[in-house]
Enzyme design. Structure first.
Site, PDB file in Angstrom:
ATOM      1  N   LYS A   1      50.005 113.165   8.839  1.00  0.00           N
ATOM      2  CA  LYS A   1      51.272 112.941   8.156  1.00  0.00           C
ATOM      3  C   LYS A   1      51.895 114.249   7.701  1.00  0.00           C
ATOM      4  O   LYS A   1      53.100 114.363   7.548  1.00  0.00           O
ATOM      5  CB  LYS A   1      51.058 112.031   6.949  1.00  0.00           C
ATOM      6  CG  LYS A   1      50.678 110.610   7.326  1.00  0.00           C
ATOM      7  CD  LYS A   1      50.445 109.785   6.083  1.00  0.00           C
ATOM      8  CE  LYS A   1      49.950 108.383   6.431  1.00  0.00           C
ATOM      9  NZ  LYS A   1      49.617 107.599   5.233  1.00  0.00           N
TER      10      LYS A   1
ATOM     11  N   GLU B   1      32.782 105.140   9.239  1.00  0.00           N
ATOM     12  CA  GLU B   1      33.842 105.405  10.206  1.00  0.00           C
ATOM     13  C   GLU B   1      34.641 106.610   9.752  1.00  0.00           C
ATOM     14  O   GLU B   1      34.723 106.896   8.555  1.00  0.00           O
ATOM     15  CB  GLU B   1      34.802 104.211  10.297  1.00  0.00           C
ATOM     16  CG  GLU B   1      34.217 102.958  10.883  1.00  0.00           C
ATOM     17  CD  GLU B   1      35.233 101.817  10.865  1.00  0.00           C
ATOM     18  OE1 GLU B   1      35.280 101.082  11.851  1.00  0.00           O
ATOM     19  OE2 GLU B   1      35.967 101.691   9.875  1.00  0.00           O
ATOM     20  N   THR B   2      35.220 107.313  10.700  1.00  0.00           N
ATOM     21  CA  THR B   2      36.149 108.400  10.361  1.00  0.00           C
ATOM     22  C   THR B   2      37.425 107.807   9.791  1.00  0.00           C
ATOM     23  O   THR B   2      37.941 106.815  10.301  1.00  0.00           O
ATOM     24  CB  THR B   2      36.484 109.230  11.612  1.00  0.00           C
ATOM     25  OG1 THR B   2      35.291 109.814  12.115  1.00  0.00           O
ATOM     26  CG2 THR B   2      37.500 110.323  11.277  1.00  0.00           C
ATOM     27  N   LYS B   3      37.926 108.405   8.715  1.00  0.00           N
ATOM     28  CA  LYS B   3      39.205 107.964   8.140  1.00  0.00           C
ATOM     29  C   LYS B   3      40.310 108.850   8.708  1.00  0.00           C
ATOM     30  O   LYS B   3      40.397 110.028   8.394  1.00  0.00           O
ATOM     31  CB  LYS B   3      39.193 108.055   6.615  1.00  0.00           C
ATOM     32  CG  LYS B   3      40.421 107.410   5.993  1.00  0.00           C
ATOM     33  CD  LYS B   3      40.378 107.448   4.482  1.00  0.00           C
ATOM     34  CE  LYS B   3      41.461 106.556   3.880  1.00  0.00           C
ATOM     35  NZ  LYS B   3      42.759 106.659   4.507  1.00  0.00           N
TER      36      LYS B   3
ATOM     37  N   GLU C   1      44.853 101.628  12.432  1.00  0.00           N
ATOM     38  CA  GLU C   1      45.651 102.756  11.939  1.00  0.00           C
ATOM     39  C   GLU C   1      46.536 103.258  13.078  1.00  0.00           C
ATOM     40  O   GLU C   1      46.036 103.551  14.167  1.00  0.00           O
ATOM     41  CB  GLU C   1      44.725 103.872  11.465  1.00  0.00           C
ATOM     42  CG  GLU C   1      45.378 104.895  10.572  1.00  0.00           C
ATOM     43  CD  GLU C   1      45.374 104.497   9.105  1.00  0.00           C
ATOM     44  OE1 GLU C   1      45.852 105.299   8.291  1.00  0.00           O
ATOM     45  OE2 GLU C   1      44.901 103.388   8.785  1.00  0.00           O
TER      46      GLU C   1
ATOM     47  N   LYS D   1      31.694 100.850   4.904  1.00  0.00           N
ATOM     48  CA  LYS D   1      31.950  99.410   4.770  1.00  0.00           C
ATOM     49  C   LYS D   1      30.630  98.655   4.803  1.00  0.00           C
ATOM     50  O   LYS D   1      29.796  98.881   5.693  1.00  0.00           O
ATOM     51  CB  LYS D   1      32.856  98.929   5.910  1.00  0.00           C
ATOM     52  CG  LYS D   1      34.202  99.636   5.982  1.00  0.00           C
ATOM     53  CD  LYS D   1      35.010  99.195   7.196  1.00  0.00           C
ATOM     54  CE  LYS D   1      36.340  99.922   7.287  1.00  0.00           C
ATOM     55  NZ  LYS D   1      37.123  99.530   8.476  1.00  0.00           N
TER      56      LYS D   1
ATOM     57  N   GLU E   1      40.516 113.635   7.392  1.00  0.00           N
ATOM     58  CA  GLU E   1      40.909 113.201   6.050  1.00  0.00           C
ATOM     59  C   GLU E   1      39.717 112.772   5.210  1.00  0.00           C
ATOM     60  O   GLU E   1      39.703 112.945   4.000  1.00  0.00           O
ATOM     61  CB  GLU E   1      41.912 112.049   6.151  1.00  0.00           C
ATOM     62  CG  GLU E   1      42.529 111.684   4.816  1.00  0.00           C
ATOM     63  CD  GLU E   1      43.521 110.548   4.932  1.00  0.00           C
ATOM     64  OE1 GLU E   1      44.238 110.300   3.963  1.00  0.00           O
ATOM     65  OE2 GLU E   1      43.566 109.903   5.994  1.00  0.00           O
TER      66      GLU E   1
ATOM     67  N   PHE F   1      40.111  99.037  14.117  1.00  0.00           N
ATOM     68  CA  PHE F   1      38.792  99.019  13.481  1.00  0.00           C
ATOM     69  C   PHE F   1      38.367  97.624  13.004  1.00  0.00           C
ATOM     70  O   PHE F   1      37.294  97.479  12.422  1.00  0.00           O
ATOM     71  CB  PHE F   1      38.728 100.003  12.305  1.00  0.00           C
ATOM     72  CG  PHE F   1      39.832  99.890  11.298  1.00  0.00           C
ATOM     73  CD1 PHE F   1      39.915  98.813  10.449  1.00  0.00           C
ATOM     74  CD2 PHE F   1      40.784 100.893  11.201  1.00  0.00           C
ATOM     75  CE1 PHE F   1      40.915  98.714   9.509  1.00  0.00           C
ATOM     76  CE2 PHE F   1      41.799 100.809  10.266  1.00  0.00           C
ATOM     77  CZ  PHE F   1      41.868  99.720   9.406  1.00  0.00           C
TER      78      PHE F   1
END
Length: 919
Positions: free
Chosen positions: A350, A276-278, A336, A439, A434, A374
């Protein structure tokens, strides 16, 4: 514990109302002075056992007594007390309150001791520990033993926390005075540490909870509620075998462990995993029960008042309440919380300095909260934490319908190999994201753990993918706790670009760094700089150091640049900031190493930082990851005693044995040479032999007596390059020494003979030679003249950076004609418009091309590797995919933007962020 004899039934409410606060402080004193974790734990266990015994005796007198050890545990673990999030009292505020209550003179020794508790020369052994300094001041001003119970102290602290929330300063002052006048000096010390939420007794959170009950930590990780844990497990025989996640009870979410792409197959044991994209947001858990909603942060803090408890209130709930499927009555979603910019259709980071948890975030920044979901942990009345991830993820499709910019589902894809992980990381780097999450498909959900099969992979975790910055330490901040009495954090700066040939003299504050080094390295570093620190005086600041207006990051001490050193710092991103003079700072900075090989004046400049910002929008990750970039770590072998063979220098690097060389002349007498290498027909050992024959001296390492270093110009070894960087020695071509030997005549150096020159030699050359090395006085031979002509022909036109420096020098008021000077732009000009009744055909971007050149841009007709921007017309986007594919394959990335970006830059008079204009 106090006795329960002769107590009235009305006083038998809780143990906390019977136990003096002094007993708890005595416990903490004893634990602090005891060595060894096991011994500390036994002391604490005795306390808990006595508390439970006391409660049983109270319970015998009053069967309705419901009590737990929570009043004491919330003081033993003050950082976990969710009821008292903040007191609004820091060391400086506390110091002023003590000075006021004790009626101390503002300039008295004790007042200075409290206000300047960090300074080692005033605080002595207690340096950096405000609580110990306060105890010293209060020692002769307080009763020997306080009279307040644990319950009374908690009531005062509760009142202070509530009053701080409502800004009732008078109430805060009232209860603080009550505590100050009712406790002993030792009790005051522990009270201060509780208010500062750091006890420093050598017992971790995990140790305290596990001493209380073996299941306490597990239960706290699930419900994140200290009071519920203490109440549910007050009987040590009670076991929490089935720990359930319940609606509207906060808990700490599952976390990710650091990993590298080349290790994924190994850690996943070649099983399937999801990528997954963070995203760069804030972790949040959404609880829904019918038409009621609650939001909890990663730390268990509730933000329902911001996002909304129902469809009529908040910044998020009114926009997502109708997206849930009708059969979904209850659910807990993990995700998120991101900031979504509707105008540009992009997610913020951020680093863009907006707070998604603020009710007026949209008005202030234009960003609206958007929950990227997610995982799902509860659906209706079924807890899903024990279901594998591959079964939980498909359920999300049956829970809600995504709403763009409000609530979306994370996109995941299955994978098996290291290469798939590496490709995903490179795609994230290309998209300036980022990083990625990987997982294990079979992982169950384990609250508050990093060991459950989830891994986060960021560019900064992988060596070689992020830019490293060489910064100069210009200031320091005194540490507290175990770092007390020394500098624990450092203010780093970048230099104003100096005049050519001179060293920088002015430095702009850039970031504050306090991690990346061990305790031992920090101590050694403090010893190295100890004698050079000077106290920072705000009224008389050092001239070389420029801080942001308002002195937002004023250091405790400063030092001269020439007494300092350069540190290599690694970070995730360069972000805008008004706290530092540079106008920007680093996100997540940490020290990689101390650059002992660099001089203080070789630090980065403000221009270097601006170039890095422009390169990739502030992100410090630009390189791509290849699986052969990292090496497999070798396993440590058991050391066995055996005879070691000392390494020897290869013959070509050894100095000659001069004992048998006979001197034949005095041509080189009194001259010392360090010969690194020589040409094939005259190698190192032959040159050294001839130098000794002519009366010279040969050394293998240069020092202050060495005339010069001799090296082959076509073979610059690493050692020669390091000597060039140090610039302490003249480095002369070996051909010059060969000419001296063969002619048996001393030949003075000319610029053509030099590889590198010291400043002193450079001044001599300037008096006898012009800029191309042609002598003012000596006759020039044909060969020398040819060399001069070559140097003239090799003079390159000014680079873009040099033009920028000239503009800054001669146009200090920001000349608009250099607006795009650092940009190399490719214009996608395939779109051609025909004009009716004429033969004129024109590209709508032709005029833009002229304007770009007028304002300093380099416009190229080839999409080469130096291109920084590609301008595309909105009416022809047919080649976007092709250009993105080209960008994907390159080390240096370029922006693909609409022509509106150019117009915006011209209107603002500065190069605007490309984010809102990218395609």
């Amino acid at each position: 514990m106090a006795s329960t004899d002769n107590l009235s039934s009305s006083s038998l409410a809780t143990v906390a109302s019977q136990v003096k606060f002094s007993e708890l402080c005595g416990l903490l004193e004893k634990i602090q002075k005891t060595q060894g974790n096991d011994k500390k734990r036994r002391i604490l266990k005795d306390f808990f056992d006595k508390w439970r015994e006391f409660h049983l005796r109270l319970h015998e007198n009053d069967k309705n007594t419901v009590d737990s050890v929570y009043p004491a545990v919330r003081l033993l673990l003050p950082h976990l007390d969710k009821e008292r999030v903040a007191y609004g009292i820091k060391e400086h505020t506390y110091a002023k309150l003590l000075i006021e209550v004790l009626c101390l003179g503002k300039d008295s020794p004790d007042a200075n001791l409290l206000l300047h508790y960090k300074a080692p020369k005033t605080a002595r052994a207690e340096a950096g520990d405000f609580a110990s300094v306060a105890q010293r001041v209060l020692k002769n001003r307080c009763p020997d033993k306080g009279l307040l119970t644990i319950d009374e102290v908690n009531r005062d602290l509760d009142a202070i926390a509530i009053a701080n929330t409502s800004k009732a300063k008078d109430t805060v002052h009232k209860h603080m005075v009550h505590l100050l006048t009712s406790l002993s000096a030792t009790e005051q010390k522990w009270l201060i540490r509780m208010i500062m939420k750091e006890l420093k007794v050598g017992l971790s959170q995990s140790s305290v909870l596990n001493v209380y009950h073996p299941d306490a930590e597990e239960l706290y990780n699930v419900n994140n509620n200290l009071e519920k844990v203490c109440l549910a497990l007050r009987d040590p025989k009670t076991r929490a075998h089935e720990v359930g996640i319940t609606i509207f009870s906060p808990f700490s979410p599952m976390l990710g462990e650091r990993a590298s792409p080349d290790k994924v197959e190994e850690i996943m044991e070649k099983s399937m995993y999801f990528i997954e994209t963070k995203y760069d947001g804030e972790r949040f858990l959404l609880h829904k029960n019918e038409n009621e909603y609650k939001y909890f942060s990663r730390n268990g803090n509730e933000y329902t008042h911001v996002f909304g408890s129902n469809i009529f209130d908040g910044t998020l709930t009114p926009f997502i309440a109708n997206c849930f499927k009708k059969d979904v009555k209850k659910c807990i979603l993990d995700g998120e919380m991101l900031g979504f910019h509707a105008a540009s259709n992009t997610f913020g980071t951020k680093g863009e300095q907006f707070d998604v948890k603020s009710r007026d975030v949209v008005e202030r920044s234009g960003y609206q909260p958007c929950l990227q979901v997610f995982d799902i942990l509860l659906l209706n009345d079924k807890v899903l934490t024990n279901c594998p991830l591959k079964e939980r993820l498909p359920l999300l499709e049956d829970v809600f319908s995504p709403v763009e910019g409000r609530i979306v589902r994370s996109v995941y894809k299955p994978a098996y190999t290291n290469q798939e992980c590496a490709d995903a990381l490179n795609e994230a780097i290309d998209n300036k994201e980022e990083g990625i999450m990987v997982k294990l498909a079979d992982s169950v959900y384990r609250p508050n753990t990093r060991k459950g099969g989830w891994f986060k992979i960021k560019p900064e975790y992988v060596g070689g993918l992020t830019d490293e910055l060489d910064l100069l330490i210009v200031g320091g901040y005194f540490g507290v706790g175990h770092r007390g009495g020394m500098m624990s954090h450092f203010l780093c700066a970048v230099a104003e670009p100096p005049v050519e040939g001179e060293k920088p003299s002015v430095f702009h504050s850039f970031c504050k760094v306090g991690s990346g080094y061990s305790k031992k390295r920090l101590r050694d570093f403090n010893i190295q700089l100890a004698q050079h620190w000077q106290v920072y005086d705000k009224k008389n600041p050092p001239e070389h150091l420029k801080l942001a207006s308002g002195f937002k990051e004023k250091p405790d001490a400063w030092l001269l640049p020439e007494k300092s050193c350069i540190v290599q710092v690694k970070a995730a991103e360069i972000i805008e900031s008004d706290r530092f003079k540079a106008g920007c700072t680093l996100r997540f900075p940490r020290v990689e190493m101390i650059r002992e090989d660099k001089q203080w004046y070789e630090c980065m400049t403000t221009t270097d930082i601006e170039t890095l910002k422009q390169k990739s929008g502030g992100k410090l990750a630009g390189s791509r990851f290849e699986l052969d970039m990292t090496e497999e770590p070798t396993k440590k072998k058991r050391r066995t005693a055996h005879q070691t063979v000392k390494p020897k220098l290869m013959e070509q690097f050894k100095g000659i044995d001069t004992s048998t060389v006979i001197q034949v002349s005095k041509l080189l007498e009194g001259k010392e040479f360090c010969i690194i290498n020589g040409p094939l027909h005259f190698p190192k050992h032959n040159l050294e032999e001839k130098v000794v024959e002519m009366g010279g001296v040969v050394v293998q390492n240069p020092d202050t007596k060495t005339l010069c270093v001799i090296a082959e110009a076509d073979k610059l070894t690493v050692r020669v390059k390091n000597l060039i960087k140090n610039n302490k020695y003249d480095i002369v071509k070996a051909d010059w020494l060969v000419k001296v030997i063969e002619s048996n005549t001393w030949i003075p150096w000319s610029p053509a003979d030099m590889i590198s020159v010291t400043p002193a030699t450079q001044k001599v050359f300037q008096q006898g030679f012009d800029q191309y090395g042609d002598s003012y006085t000596a006759l020039t031979t044909e060969d020398e003249l040819q060399n001069v002509f070559k140097r003239i022909n090799n003079v390159e036109p000014l680079s873009e950076e040099e033009i920028v420096e000239l503009e800054e020098k001669y146009f200090p008021d920001d000349s608009p004609y250099g607006l795009f000077r650092t940009c190399r732009i490719y214009i996608d000009s395939n779109l051609v418009l025909s004009f009716p009744d004429t033969h004129i055909k024109n590209c709508p971007l032709d005029l833009l091309q002229l304007e770009l050149r007028f304002f300093g841009a380099t416009v190229t007709d080839k999409l080469d590797t130096r291109v920084s921007h590609v301008i595309v017309h909105e009416k022809d986007l047919s080649r976007i995919a092709q250009m993105k594919e080209i960008r994907h394959s390159r080390q240096k990335k370029f922006h693909i933007v609409k022509e509106d970006w150019v117009r915006a830059c011209m209107e603002e008079g500065t190069v605007c962020s490309e984010r809102s204009y990218e395609l």
